[in-house]
Design an enzyme around this catalytic site. Sequence first.
Site, short mmCIF file in Angstrom:
data_model
loop_
_atom_site.label_atom_id
_atom_site.label_comp_id
_atom_site.label_asym_id
_atom_site.label_seq_id
_atom_site.Cartn_x
_atom_site.Cartn_y
_atom_site.Cartn_z
N HIS A 102 -49.13 -34.11 -62.63
CA HIS A 102 -50.06 -33.66 -61.59
C HIS A 102 -49.31 -32.84 -60.55
O HIS A 102 -48.13 -33.08 -60.30
CB HIS A 102 -50.75 -34.84 -60.90
N HIS A 104 -49.31 -31.95 -56.49
CA HIS A 104 -49.77 -32.35 -55.17
C HIS A 104 -49.98 -31.09 -54.34
O HIS A 104 -49.11 -30.21 -54.33
CB HIS A 104 -48.70 -33.18 -54.43
P1 5GP Z 1 -46.67 -39.40 -57.96
O1 5GP Z 1 -46.05 -40.50 -57.16
O2 5GP Z 1 -46.76 -39.84 -59.40
O3 5GP Z 1 -46.08 -38.06 -57.80
O4 5GP Z 1 -48.14 -39.21 -57.41
C1 5GP Z 1 -49.16 -40.12 -57.64
C2 5GP Z 1 -50.12 -39.94 -56.51
O5 5GP Z 1 -51.31 -40.59 -56.86
C3 5GP Z 1 -49.65 -40.58 -55.20
O6 5GP Z 1 -49.64 -39.59 -54.18
C4 5GP Z 1 -50.65 -41.69 -54.93
O7 5GP Z 1 -50.98 -41.78 -53.58
C5 5GP Z 1 -51.85 -41.25 -55.75
N1 5GP Z 1 -52.64 -42.33 -56.29
C6 5GP Z 1 -52.20 -43.51 -56.80
N2 5GP Z 1 -53.24 -44.24 -57.27
C7 5GP Z 1 -54.35 -43.48 -57.07
C8 5GP Z 1 -55.74 -43.68 -57.34
O8 5GP Z 1 -56.17 -44.70 -57.88
N3 5GP Z 1 -56.59 -42.69 -56.99
C9 5GP Z 1 -56.16 -41.53 -56.37
N4 5GP Z 1 -57.08 -40.65 -56.06
N5 5GP Z 1 -54.87 -41.31 -56.09
C10 5GP Z 1 -53.98 -42.27 -56.43
#
Ligand code: 5GP
Length: 142
Positions: A102, A104
């Site tokens: 993903h 951001h």
């Molecule tokens: P990563 O840490 O993998 O780069 O990003 C994952 C993102 O997903 C984080 O910014 C976290 O806040 C978000 N996130 C985690 N669980 C959920 C969820 O259940 N729903 C949504 N909309 N975002 C989530």
Amino acid sequence: MAYDPENIFAKILRGKMPAHKVYEDDEVFSFMDIFPQARGHTLVIPKTEAENFFDISTDWAAKLIGKTQVVAKAVRAALEPDGILIAQFNGAAAGQTVFHIHYHIIPRWEGAGLPGHGHTVRADDEELAALAAEIKAKLGGA
Ligand code: 5GP
């Protein structure tokens, strides 16, 4: 690590988990981050099974960044931040917590700090719904 189809974003894609949707087409799904690092923190995920930047095909990577640009332009038009951070994490050591690739989209304002990735609080659903609607409106959606 093999792609885990039970990861939270895969469940959101299958409609098994709710999300504040901003945009969707055949290639991507975009929604509000529920633990935002800033107001308007938005995520964009591809509709293909890939954990990270290294196992997504080049074709899908191109689609994903292209659509991320479309959504980021709408975030910018809706919220008029001073800047926008586009980020993408690969592997737990880099800060990745959800293993479906993903991007951001994180609006930034002069003087406002950025809480550490993974050190935020759950946002209010009404506020997220309102932000999603503002961004969607700039995409020509309802
Ligand atoms: P990563 O840490 O993998 O780069 O990003 C994952 C993102 O997903 C984080 O910014 C976290 O806040 C978000 N996130 C985690 N669980 C959920 C969820 O259940 N729903 C949504 N909309 N975002 C989530």
